[in-house]
Design a protein around this motif. Structure first.
Motif, PDB file in Angstrom:
ATOM      1  N   THR A  60       0.866  -1.176   0.000  1.00 56.76           N
ATOM      2  CA  THR A  60       0.000   0.000   0.000  1.00 56.76           C
ATOM      3  C   THR A  60       0.902   1.225   0.000  1.00 56.76           C
ATOM      4  O   THR A  60       1.603   1.484   0.970  1.00 56.76           O
ATOM      5  CB  THR A  60      -0.918   0.013   1.240  1.00 56.76           C
ATOM      6  N   ASP A  61       0.928   1.927  -1.118  1.00 60.14           N
ATOM      7  CA  ASP A  61       1.773   3.117  -1.240  1.00 60.14           C
ATOM      8  C   ASP A  61       1.148   4.271  -0.484  1.00 60.14           C
ATOM      9  O   ASP A  61      -0.060   4.454  -0.490  1.00 60.14           O
ATOM     10  CB  ASP A  61       1.930   3.511  -2.708  1.00 60.14           C
ATOM     11  N   GLY A  62       1.966   5.038   0.123  1.00 66.78           N
ATOM     12  CA  GLY A  62       1.503   6.217   0.846  1.00 66.78           C
ATOM     13  C   GLY A  62       2.475   6.540   1.954  1.00 66.78           C
ATOM     14  O   GLY A  62       2.947   5.651   2.651  1.00 66.78           O
ATOM     15  N   GLY A  63       2.784   7.818   2.095  1.00 68.39           N
ATOM     16  CA  GLY A  63       3.728   8.252   3.117  1.00 68.39           C
ATOM     17  C   GLY A  63       3.101   8.314   4.491  1.00 68.39           C
ATOM     18  O   GLY A  63       1.903   8.082   4.674  1.00 68.39           O
ATOM     19  N   LEU A  64       3.919   8.636   5.459  1.00 68.29           N
ATOM     20  CA  LEU A  64       3.459   8.795   6.839  1.00 68.29           C
ATOM     21  C   LEU A  64       2.389   9.876   6.927  1.00 68.29           C
ATOM     22  O   LEU A  64       2.439  10.873   6.196  1.00 68.29           O
ATOM     23  CB  LEU A  64       4.627   9.188   7.735  1.00 68.29           C
ATOM     24  N   THR A 112      -5.504  -0.420  -3.156  1.00 67.67           N
ATOM     25  CA  THR A 112      -5.347  -1.733  -3.757  1.00 67.67           C
ATOM     26  C   THR A 112      -6.632  -2.521  -3.461  1.00 67.67           C
ATOM     27  O   THR A 112      -7.207  -2.373  -2.386  1.00 67.67           O
ATOM     28  CB  THR A 112      -4.097  -2.468  -3.231  1.00 67.67           C
ATOM     29  N   THR A 113      -7.071  -3.308  -4.414  1.00 72.69           N
ATOM     30  CA  THR A 113      -8.322  -4.054  -4.266  1.00 72.69           C
ATOM     31  C   THR A 113      -8.081  -5.527  -4.603  1.00 72.69           C
ATOM     32  O   THR A 113      -7.350  -5.846  -5.538  1.00 72.69           O
ATOM     33  CB  THR A 113      -9.403  -3.470  -5.207  1.00 72.69           C
ATOM     34  N   PHE A 114      -8.693  -6.401  -3.827  1.00 71.89           N
ATOM     35  CA  PHE A 114      -8.581  -7.834  -4.057  1.00 71.89           C
ATOM     36  C   PHE A 114      -9.797  -8.527  -3.446  1.00 71.89           C
ATOM     37  O   PHE A 114     -10.549  -7.920  -2.688  1.00 71.89           O
ATOM     38  CB  PHE A 114      -7.287  -8.397  -3.449  1.00 71.89           C
TER      39      PHE A 114
END
Length: 194
Positions: free
Chosen positions: A71-75, A87-89
């Protein structure tokens, strides 16, 4: 909220709003946090997640294969222009989704390391989490075994960071009457913010 007047806010948007609020309230202390936020559609078992500097959750397949869900994303509370990709699954019958705090990175030190080196993060916890959280055992049993394993290390009261794990399991195929269930284990109290 009324019967016809509500909207479910997407995980990426939730983290964006939270980040903006943390930046707005920021003082000279420079507080930040990590997070993973997700939604589970219990009818379709479709999971949508976004993360903010948090360890990637693990998807553990019925055969025991463990997959990191990046899961991309900074603090949170650091970057004003941060974006939080979703993200999806599908969480299929017999699979488990394992979310955990970054305290697990130091919970299982390298036994052969020098004393000071034992406080550094390792990846030993990934194998331990995958083995213990295998769909072959009931969820509650997995949580209890995880607690015993942590106590056998430095002890749940002597960790350098908090330890929280959430195990979510799908018990039936999508569309079936059975729903998704979870068990949360907080192995040591504390906030996961620095």
């Amino acid at each position: 909220i009324s019967d016809d007047d509500y909207r479910i806010v997407a995980p990426g948007e939730v983290l964006t709003r939270l980040n903006e609020e943390m930046l707005r309230l920021q003082s000279a202390g420079g507080r930040f946090a990590t997070a993973v936020y997700g939604l589970i559609d219990t009818r379709t078992h479709r999971v949508t997640m976004a993360g903010a500097g948090h360890p990637p959750p693990r998807l553990i397949r019925e055969d025991g294969e463990s997959i990191a869900l990046e899961t991309d994303g900074g603090l949170l509370g650091v970057f004003s222009e941060a974006t939080f990709t979703e993200t999806t699954f599908e969480l299929r019958a017999g699979e488990r989704l394992v979310l955990f705090t970054d305290g697990f990175e130091t919970a299982f030190p390298d036994a052969n390391a020098a004393r000071k080196q034992r406080r550094l993060p390792t990846e030993h916890y990934l194998e331990r989490l995958s083995d213990i959280c295998s769909p072959q055992s009931p969820v509650a049993e997995s949580v209890a075994e995880l607690g015993v394993l942590v106590d056998d290390q430095s002890g749940s009261l002597h960790q350098i960071d908090d330890l929280t794990a959430i195990i979510v399991q799908s018990d039936a195929p999508a569309g079936a009457d059975s729903s998704v269930r979870s068990v949360r284990a907080t192995l040591k109290a504390g906030a996961d913010a620095d």
